[in-house]
Design an enzyme around this catalytic site. Structure first.
Site, PDB file in Angstrom:
ATOM      1  N   CYS A 129     -23.123  33.869 -44.616  1.00  0.00           N
ATOM      2  CA  CYS A 129     -22.165  32.890 -44.119  1.00  0.00           C
ATOM      3  C   CYS A 129     -20.766  33.303 -44.610  1.00  0.00           C
ATOM      4  O   CYS A 129     -20.320  34.419 -44.345  1.00  0.00           O
ATOM      5  CB  CYS A 129     -22.604  31.510 -44.586  1.00  0.00           C
ATOM      6  SG  CYS A 129     -21.592  30.108 -44.116  1.00  0.00           S
ATOM      7  N   ASP A 185     -25.880  31.992 -32.528  1.00  0.00           N
ATOM      8  CA  ASP A 185     -24.888  31.504 -33.477  1.00  0.00           C
ATOM      9  C   ASP A 185     -23.567  31.271 -32.749  1.00  0.00           C
ATOM     10  O   ASP A 185     -22.853  32.233 -32.418  1.00  0.00           O
ATOM     11  CB  ASP A 185     -24.716  32.530 -34.599  1.00  0.00           C
ATOM     12  CG  ASP A 185     -23.818  32.059 -35.723  1.00  0.00           C
ATOM     13  OD1 ASP A 185     -23.098  31.058 -35.534  1.00  0.00           O
ATOM     14  OD2 ASP A 185     -23.841  32.703 -36.791  1.00  0.00           O
ATOM     15  N   HIS A 217     -27.055  30.509 -36.739  1.00  0.00           N
ATOM     16  CA  HIS A 217     -26.380  30.706 -38.020  1.00  0.00           C
ATOM     17  C   HIS A 217     -27.272  30.179 -39.153  1.00  0.00           C
ATOM     18  O   HIS A 217     -27.870  29.124 -39.036  1.00  0.00           O
ATOM     19  CB  HIS A 217     -25.049  29.945 -38.014  1.00  0.00           C
ATOM     20  CG  HIS A 217     -24.127  30.321 -39.119  1.00  0.00           C
ATOM     21  ND1 HIS A 217     -23.329  31.447 -39.060  1.00  0.00           N
ATOM     22  CD2 HIS A 217     -23.876  29.737 -40.305  1.00  0.00           C
ATOM     23  CE1 HIS A 217     -22.616  31.521 -40.171  1.00  0.00           C
ATOM     24  NE2 HIS A 217     -22.936  30.502 -40.953  1.00  0.00           N
TER      25      HIS A 217
END
Length: 249
Positions: A129, A185, A217
């Protein structure tokens, strides 16, 4: 190869007048091990990041996860609610600076170099991330030989603290980088993944780009609703291959 028995500790990394909290995991058995820096999501050095740090140590590395928000919120750790995401994004994108993050990562590497059982010239990093974005930055450090960057949003469009997008640092990558993306994502459109791949090709960086269909994600994190066990398992095998081949673990 059987997993190694490990020991863990919370440690402090000294950098000028700053004391950076970090989570350290290492094999118990005597030996000489490569070092790996684990870079957090926007949620801090939470249970997921600690578990990843331990998994890496079990493979025969000395792994350390520095607190990337030490200046903004010491010992920050949170969950995955919308409110948690909002505050984590604020810390990540409006209050950190790329230059400070790079210094913090270098300080973590320098700390590992002080440990007698860490190989002095065999370091990698892995991030998720926000940490996946920061891992792309960290790949430009001379000490980093292998980088695993998971779903790092914004690499093509911005950098922490502002300035030229992080992708412009691609020519500075000196080692090997593997990048991992979920193709569902929304925060990283396929066109951005293609741009990252094209830049890595353009500058002849040793790399692989992994695209996981049907994955969102955070697909590697088993504490999130977006966890995809099949994609996570494949990505973990790729990470082990990367670190084993480049770092010698």
């Amino acid at each position: 190869m059987p997993e190694k028995i490990i020991q863990t500790a919370k440690v402090k990394i000294s950098q000028d007048n700053l004391q950076i909290s970090a989570y350290l995991a290492q094999p118990q058995a005597p030996g000489s091990y490569p070092g790996v820096v684990v870079l957090q999501e926007i949620f801090g050095v939470n249970v997921h990041i600690r578990e990843v740090t331990e998994r890496i140590a079990q493979q025969g590395y000395v792994a350390i996860a520095p607190a990337l928000f030490q200046r903004q919120a010491p010992d920050f750790e949170t969950g995955y609610t919308p409110e948690d995401i909002e505050i984590g994004r604020k810390y990540a994108w409006t209050q950190t600076q790329a230059s400070e993050l790079l210094r913090d990562i270098q300080s973590a590497i320098d700390y590992l170099k002080t440990l007698p059982h860490v190989k002095p010239d065999s370091f990698g990093c892995i991030g998720f991330c926000f940490g996946g974005h920061v891992a792309y930055l960290a790949a430009s450090l001379a000490d980093i030989k292998a980088t695993a960057s998971f779903y790092g949003a914004g690499i093509t469009t911005r950098t922490p603290g502002g300035g030229h997008p992080t992708i412009t640092r691609t020519p500075d990558i000196q080692g090997t980088i593997y990048t991992f993306f979920g193709m569902e994502d929304a925060s990283i459109p396929a066109a951005q993944v293609d741009k990252i791949a094209a830049q890595l090709e353009k500058y002849k960086i040793s790399h692989r780009v992994f695209r996981y269909d049907g994955s969102d994600h955070g697909f590697f994190c088993n504490h999130r609703a977006s966890y995809n066990p099949q994609a996570a398992a494949d990505a973990w095998e790729q990470v082990k291959q990367l670190f084993g081949r480049v770092l010698g673990g």
